[in-house]
Write an enzyme that holds these catalytic residues in place. Sequence first.
Site: not given
Length: 492
Positions: A132, A158, A221, A68
Amino acid sequence: MANYFNTLNLRQQLAQLGKCRFMARDEFADEAGYLKGKKVVIVGCGAQGLNQGLNMRDSGLDVAYALRKEAIAEKRASWRKATENGFKVGTYEELIPQADLVVNLTPDKQHSAVVKAVQPLMKEGAALGYSHGFNIVEVGEQVRKDITVVMVAPKCPGTEVREEYKRGFGVPTLIAVHPENDPKGEGMAIAKAWAAATGGHRAGVLEFSFVAEVKSDLMGEQTILCGMLQAGSLLCFDKLVSEGTDAAYAEKLIQFGWETITEALKQGGITLMMDRLSNPAKLRAYALSEQLKEIMAPLFQKHMDDIISGAFSSGMMADWANDDVKLLNWREETGRTAFENAPQFEGKISEQEYFDHGVLMIAMVKAGVELAFETMVDSGIIEESAYYESLHELPLIANTIARKRLYEMNVVISDTAEYGNYLFANAAVPLLKEKFMDSLQAGDLGKSIPGSAVDNAQLRDVNEAIRNHPIEAVGHKLRGYMTDMKRIAVAG
């Protein structure tokens, strides 16, 4: 937008939940070739965004980061990470129109806003990637019909995606093509090339559906991967200290114990983890795990039911709209727990001591892994998928606790995983306090179980029960594809 899964009829739901195929190594003979010479633009530079990008670049792909305008102008963390690693960085308007593949690796709660911003800028026939599928399945995002929508989901945080790649290996990975968005029939080729570029093809790739990935990922999870480790850490620490164990020793036993225990799990499944115990300790751990399974089965089933129905997602998205009030309160409460604030133990704990003094922890791991696996399979999820979401990822999550306790785990995992973790742990802790913790015996935690006579028939039956659980059979097969697994435990 409506929950995509809930728009499907029962037959379609079952077909997508049950989609799971282990892909042969020769299907990746071209490795990342399909994406070479094309422009890959990643949106988001968090743990997955940065580390997947580094791997893709090292695999020969042209990778840039779209951020952004305000993130660039203010030189925020995402801008610093991308630029410090030598990547080209630009605004959405500068980079998205050139992209052949736009990979959305922002947090789940930002996906709708990101897709709304990038979709008008994407050229006709481009591809949109996720790691995901929450935005597609639970939010029900509608993507332009000329855009191919794919998913590549490494089954670990990650940071480990990068570390395993640097070791010359990779992490098991799920790939999928959204059936509503594959106009040119090239979705699978794109997903395979992306997975190979991250190194996933070296550890094994499963062809999935978006639905199967989301429902199994949320279940894993919330329960065993994060929720059970959080609940177990808090319960075990408080139990040890209440019985006079030094708080520093108790903290270290738990912080590094999960990692040490699950390293055996990684290499040889529940069988090897249990084989690290003496015979009397194995029998006791088995008995404790059976008690835990009976007590916790309804809680595991409730989480699975709420995930399948969409009730979990609706509740979490309501918290998003309320500025994450619940999430932030739960995070703060965790930070105030005695376990998180205990002093550090300067002494050494041997590897075997973690097993000998952690019988209850081993029982919790066994019960949690088996319950998560069984509950997913009973709900229509294929065994291979349930294995990855219940057992395989557990050592990687335990490794985060070894770094900086529960704080590190909750920083590394996604906000979605963190929310589900608290939801489960906040129910599991009082449940086990009421129905289980007071029944523990000397030697279950913090001390070794004394040597005693063992009934051969009982030991035979327990060994057979451990080895014949369905997760052990599928785990043996899948670990055969991961012959280069590296040890990650750092405990001492």
